[in-house]
Design a protein around this motif. Structure first.
Motif, PDB file in Angstrom:
ATOM      1  N   GLU A   1       0.828  -1.210   0.000  1.00  0.00           N
ATOM      2  CA  GLU A   1       0.000   0.000   0.000  1.00  0.00           C
ATOM      3  C   GLU A   1       0.861   1.258   0.000  1.00  0.00           C
ATOM      4  O   GLU A   1       0.562   2.234  -0.698  1.00  0.00           O
ATOM      5  N   PHE A   2       1.946   1.245   0.770  1.00  0.00           N
ATOM      6  CA  PHE A   2       2.850   2.390   0.815  1.00  0.00           C
ATOM      7  C   PHE A   2       3.423   2.680  -0.567  1.00  0.00           C
ATOM      8  O   PHE A   2       3.434   3.833  -1.025  1.00  0.00           O
ATOM      9  N   LEU A   3       3.917   1.652  -1.241  1.00  0.00           N
ATOM     10  CA  LEU A   3       4.538   1.857  -2.547  1.00  0.00           C
ATOM     11  C   LEU A   3       3.530   2.353  -3.574  1.00  0.00           C
ATOM     12  O   LEU A   3       3.852   3.216  -4.407  1.00  0.00           O
ATOM     13  N   TYR A   4       2.307   1.843  -3.541  1.00  0.00           N
ATOM     14  CA  TYR A   4       1.293   2.296  -4.490  1.00  0.00           C
ATOM     15  C   TYR A   4       0.852   3.723  -4.161  1.00  0.00           C
ATOM     16  O   TYR A   4       0.771   4.587  -5.033  1.00  0.00           O
ATOM     17  N   ASP A   5       0.573   3.968  -2.898  1.00  0.00           N
ATOM     18  CA  ASP A   5      -0.014   5.245  -2.494  1.00  0.00           C
ATOM     19  C   ASP A   5       0.972   6.397  -2.633  1.00  0.00           C
ATOM     20  O   ASP A   5       0.597   7.512  -3.016  1.00  0.00           O
ATOM     21  N   GLN A   6       2.245   6.143  -2.339  1.00  0.00           N
ATOM     22  CA  GLN A   6       3.212   7.227  -2.309  1.00  0.00           C
ATOM     23  C   GLN A   6       3.979   7.412  -3.620  1.00  0.00           C
ATOM     24  O   GLN A   6       4.695   8.389  -3.778  1.00  0.00           O
ATOM     25  N   SER A   7       3.851   6.486  -4.543  1.00  0.00           N
ATOM     26  CA  SER A   7       4.574   6.621  -5.813  1.00  0.00           C
ATOM     27  C   SER A   7       3.840   7.578  -6.744  1.00  0.00           C
ATOM     28  O   SER A   7       2.617   7.747  -6.636  1.00  0.00           O
ATOM     29  N   PRO A   8       4.548   8.211  -7.682  1.00  0.00           N
ATOM     30  CA  PRO A   8       3.868   8.977  -8.731  1.00  0.00           C
ATOM     31  C   PRO A   8       2.964   8.039  -9.529  1.00  0.00           C
ATOM     32  O   PRO A   8       3.321   6.890  -9.781  1.00  0.00           O
ATOM     33  N   GLU A   9       1.780   8.529  -9.917  1.00  0.00           N
ATOM     34  CA  GLU A   9       0.809   7.631 -10.543  1.00  0.00           C
ATOM     35  C   GLU A   9       1.306   7.027 -11.842  1.00  0.00           C
ATOM     36  O   GLU A   9       0.914   5.915 -12.204  1.00  0.00           O
ATOM     37  N   SER A  10       2.191   7.721 -12.552  1.00  0.00           N
ATOM     38  CA  SER A  10       2.710   7.191 -13.816  1.00  0.00           C
ATOM     39  C   SER A  10       3.760   6.113 -13.593  1.00  0.00           C
ATOM     40  O   SER A  10       4.233   5.504 -14.546  1.00  0.00           O
ATOM     41  N   MET A  11       4.154   5.892 -12.334  1.00  0.00           N
ATOM     42  CA  MET A  11       5.203   4.920 -12.034  1.00  0.00           C
ATOM     43  C   MET A  11       4.701   3.816 -11.117  1.00  0.00           C
ATOM     44  O   MET A  11       5.494   3.155 -10.451  1.00  0.00           O
ATOM     45  N   ARG A  12       3.404   3.577 -11.087  1.00  0.00           N
ATOM     46  CA  ARG A  12       2.879   2.633 -10.106  1.00  0.00           C
ATOM     47  C   ARG A  12       3.229   1.182 -10.421  1.00  0.00           C
ATOM     48  O   ARG A  12       3.394   0.392  -9.511  1.00  0.00           O
ATOM     49  N   SER A  13       3.315   0.841 -11.686  1.00  0.00           N
ATOM     50  CA  SER A  13       3.803  -0.509 -12.005  1.00  0.00           C
ATOM     51  C   SER A  13       5.253  -0.647 -11.557  1.00  0.00           C
ATOM     52  O   SER A  13       5.661  -1.676 -11.018  1.00  0.00           O
ATOM     53  N   THR A  14       6.029   0.414 -11.775  1.00  0.00           N
ATOM     54  CA  THR A  14       7.423   0.398 -11.340  1.00  0.00           C
ATOM     55  C   THR A  14       7.524   0.328  -9.820  1.00  0.00           C
ATOM     56  O   THR A  14       8.372  -0.379  -9.267  1.00  0.00           O
ATOM     57  N   ALA A  15       6.625   1.041  -9.129  1.00  0.00           N
ATOM     58  CA  ALA A  15       6.632   1.009  -7.665  1.00  0.00           C
ATOM     59  C   ALA A  15       6.261  -0.376  -7.152  1.00  0.00           C
ATOM     60  O   ALA A  15       6.854  -0.875  -6.188  1.00  0.00           O
ATOM     61  N   ALA A  16       5.264  -1.010  -7.794  1.00  0.00           N
ATOM     62  CA  ALA A  16       4.919  -2.381  -7.407  1.00  0.00           C
ATOM     63  C   ALA A  16       6.092  -3.312  -7.656  1.00  0.00           C
ATOM     64  O   ALA A  16       6.333  -4.261  -6.901  1.00  0.00           O
ATOM     65  N   ALA A  17       6.848  -3.035  -8.721  1.00  0.00           N
ATOM     66  CA  ALA A  17       8.030  -3.844  -9.016  1.00  0.00           C
ATOM     67  C   ALA A  17       9.099  -3.662  -7.945  1.00  0.00           C
ATOM     68  O   ALA A  17       9.874  -4.586  -7.663  1.00  0.00           O
ATOM     69  N   LEU A  18       9.164  -2.468  -7.337  1.00  0.00           N
ATOM     70  CA  LEU A  18      10.129  -2.256  -6.263  1.00  0.00           C
ATOM     71  C   LEU A  18       9.855  -3.205  -5.095  1.00  0.00           C
ATOM     72  O   LEU A  18      10.781  -3.668  -4.419  1.00  0.00           O
ATOM     73  N   TYR A  19       8.570  -3.484  -4.851  1.00  0.00           N
ATOM     74  CA  TYR A  19       8.187  -4.431  -3.802  1.00  0.00           C
ATOM     75  C   TYR A  19       8.853  -5.783  -4.052  1.00  0.00           C
ATOM     76  O   TYR A  19       9.438  -6.397  -3.158  1.00  0.00           O
ATOM     77  N   TRP A  20       8.768  -6.229  -5.302  1.00  0.00           N
ATOM     78  CA  TRP A  20       9.346  -7.533  -5.653  1.00  0.00           C
ATOM     79  C   TRP A  20      10.864  -7.451  -5.775  1.00  0.00           C
ATOM     80  O   TRP A  20      11.568  -8.434  -5.529  1.00  0.00           O
ATOM     81  N   THR A  21      11.393  -6.275  -6.139  1.00  0.00           N
ATOM     82  CA  THR A  21      12.845  -6.126  -6.221  1.00  0.00           C
ATOM     83  C   THR A  21      13.477  -6.232  -4.839  1.00  0.00           C
ATOM     84  O   THR A  21      14.568  -6.803  -4.684  1.00  0.00           O
ATOM     85  N   ALA A  22      12.787  -5.705  -3.829  1.00  0.00           N
ATOM     86  CA  ALA A  22      13.282  -5.862  -2.458  1.00  0.00           C
ATOM     87  C   ALA A  22      13.338  -7.339  -2.087  1.00  0.00           C
ATOM     88  O   ALA A  22      14.295  -7.800  -1.445  1.00  0.00           O
ATOM     89  N   ILE A  23      12.328  -8.092  -2.506  1.00  0.00           N
ATOM     90  CA  ILE A  23      12.325  -9.534  -2.256  1.00  0.00           C
ATOM     91  C   ILE A  23      13.476 -10.194  -2.999  1.00  0.00           C
ATOM     92  O   ILE A  23      14.144 -11.103  -2.482  1.00  0.00           O
TER      93      ILE A  23
END
Length: 607
Positions: free
Chosen positions: A488-510
């Motif tokens: 939720e943090f990554l989606y809510d706080q990311s720029p809207e044009s980068m939300r797929s990229t922000a969701a990818a950051l979640y998996w990149t941390a993993i």
């Protein structure tokens, strides 16, 4: 009297264009919404069912069917798990840059299916596996060719995952509209809670049905069922295509971020104006990447503001200007937002490192314990994860129905606690989970020693496997807070044009956490010696797994301290929201008369 008919009111070309735009906007509003959720969630549920059924018991397949040593098998799965968590970053960039989320999900699902077909064939054809080794001593390990079949299958699933994971949750959120609907600030439910609930339900089904088939029927059907489920997910997703709201990609986000850095560097000797309103703004240029609101200027990282300084030699009349020399405030703030998010995101890496191998080790623990529910029925070791899943599922409901209303009374926050506070609670609970794991392993080995079973790797220690349940339950509670809060943090706080990229950051941390976890396990295995190795290859009874649990608990404590500091210093993104609302004809809007629809601009600091 003139009886000539009145002239027809012929539409002008501009009026025709306006009418076409209105029709297009009307049709676009008809797309998306709740009606698309059955198709999208059917795809994701079948995909999660397939991936859980495939990965949850893979440590057993590698050690029992391919005769791989425990540490090698665990590292293999962790490495490919890391790859599968890194490829979402590539998939997100493809989706946000040119392909769009729909086609990225579709192509990724097909590639994933090819990987499942490959490994299913390897389980069916005896020539692709080594000879059975029921004693687990002096076993013939898989040949290079057999291992390459395995690696290619895992690689295809990892690549396919890259197209699915970063896009499905954001694609589903796109169908629901504004952030307030998604995160629950204007609704009584939180999209991310229920998304995670659906995925947990699919995982639970896989751990009960698929794992049972793998252990009692055979690996051909055990891997064939997830393969069939993945085909169903692709069909379900494609059938819903006419209903989806497909947001056009706004161009490569990495290029936009690079343009800000380059422009700021070129103007490093310029002086930014004291009034931020004098910085370059271009709403038309930013329209495609700010559908729900424009980011407004913040005082952090002010040296980046120089990228939006208009010099005497630059002309702002050209549209667009040279974006490698001059960018808008919104684009500068996109980069600032990502920079602010990175320290919080990085805190998830060591959390994954500490838990990356736990699943593999717990399955091996369970295999040495009494798993009988009756004289004729044994619980498959990998199915023990259902206790964690059940805890997560029930925890999500209780969180939404009990915790949020109760916390709201004390905090006044619409969601009870912020996503940062939610993540912090998850960090603490996860530390408790690994400490509990260490005490349970001490108990298991003490029983084995009491019955003189420490030197028999195939012996069943007379202790119930249900001793492992508490650690699964505590990990499940941690998931409710940490994983959902992080997403939720990554989606809510990311720029809207980068939300797929922000969701990818979640998996990149993993991904990074898994790779560091592999390094940690390899170092522990290498440097703890042969006679008293913490993580032995064949006989877990002679290992010191509890020491490994203490080690990762200490790592998590240090990580928690780091996270608290980062969360305390974090600044939520300020957003100038743009929302369409129905207005009566000739209604009042900001003190001006308008007709039809209006746009309301409000500054909102997301919290």
């Amino acid at each position: 009297m003139d009886n000539k008919p009145a002239p027809m009111d012929l539409p002008t070309p501009n009026k025709l264009v306006e009418e076409e735009d209105d029709d297009s906007m009307l049709n676009n509003r008809k797309l998306g919404g709740i009606k698309t959720m059955p198709f999208i969630l059917a795809n994701e549920i079948c995909d999660r069912f397939a991936s859980s059924g495939f990965h949850s018991n893979m440590i057993t397949y590698l050690t029992q069917e391919l005769n791989m040593p425990l540490v090698q098998a665990s590292n293999t799965l962790t490495n490919f798990g890391g790859t599968a968590s890194f490829t979402p970053l590539i998939g997100a960039l493809i989706a946000d840059s040119f392909a769009g989320r729909f086609w990225t999900i579709t192509v990724g699902s097909i590639i994933y299916e090819l990987g499942l077909v490959s490994i299913t064939l390897s389980a069916v054809l005896p020539s692709l596996r080594p000879s059975p080794c029921p004693t687990q001593q002096n076993c013939q390990e898989a040949s290079s060719f057999q291992l390459w079949i395995l690696y290619i299958s895992l690689l295809l699933t990892s690549l396919g995952t890259g197209g699915i994971r970063p896009c499905v949750v954001t694609f589903a959120a796109d169908q629901l509209g504004s952030d307030k609907v998604i995160t629950g600030r204007s609704k009584k439910w939180n999209f991310f809670n229920w998304y995670y609930f659906s995925m947990g339900l699919a995982t639970f089904t896989a751990l009960t049905v698929v794992v049972y088939v793998q252990e009692n029927v055979g690996w051909g059907w055990g891997l064939g069922i997830p393969t069939i489920a993945m085909i169903v997910s692709i069909i379900a997703f494609v059938i819903g295509s006419p209903l989806y709201k497909k947001i056009e990609p706004g161009g490569s986000p990495l290029i936009r971020l690079a343009q800000v850095i380059v422009a700021a560097f070129k103007k490093r000797k310029e002086t930014a104006p004291g009034n931020p309103k004098l910085l370059y703004q271009n709403k038309e240029l930013d329209a495609a990447i700010s559908l729900h609101g424009r980011l407004v200027h913040t005082d952090q990282y002010k040296w980046l503001d120089k990228a939006a300084v208009v010099t005497a030699s630059e002309s702002v009349s050209s549209n667009p200007p040279n974006l490698w020399r001059l960018v808008t405030v919104h684009r500068v703030e996109e980069l600032k937002t990502i920079i602010r998010m990175l320290p919080i995101w990085a805190a998830g890496i060591l959390l994954v490192t500490s838990s990356s191998h736990l699943h593999s080790f717990v399955i091996q623990q369970a295999r040495t314990m009494d798993r009988h529910l009756s004289k004729s029925f044994e619980i498959p070791p990998a199915s023990l994860s259902i206790f964690g899943i059940l805890t997560t599922l029930s925890g999500l409901v209780l969180y939404e129905r009990l915790f949020v209303p109760l916390a709201r009374r004390f905090t006044g926050h619409p969601s009870g606690v912020t996503c940062l506070q939610r993540m912090g609670i998850g960090f603490v609970i996860n530390i408790v989970a690994t400490i509990v794991s260490s005490f349970i392993e001490i108990k298991r080995k003490s029983v084995a020693a009491h019955h003189n079973l420490l030197d028999d790797p195939k012996a069943i220690v007379p202790i119930s496997v249900f001793w492992l349940v508490p650690q699964f339950c505590v990990h499940g509670i941690a998931e409710v807070f940490m994983s959902v809060g992080h997403l939720e943090f990554l989606y809510d706080q990311s720029p809207e044009s980068m939300r797929s990229t922000a969701a990818a950051l979640y998996w990149t941390a993993i991904s990074i956490g898994n790779y560091i976890g592999t390094l940690l396990v390899s170092l522990v295995h290498k440097y703890t010696g042969e006679n008293s190795n913490w993580l032995p290859d064949r006989n877990l009874n002679r290992g010191k797994l509890e020491y490994y649990y203490w080690l990762v608990s200490g790592i998590q404590v240090l990580n928690l301290i780091y996270y608290i500091i980062c969360a305390y210093l974090y600044t939520y993104k300020p957003l100038e929201e743009v929302k369409e609302e129905e207005e009566e004809e000739d209604g009042e809007f900001n003190g001006k008369k308008i007709s039809g629809k209006g746009l309301e601009l409000t500054r909102n600091e997301t919290a």
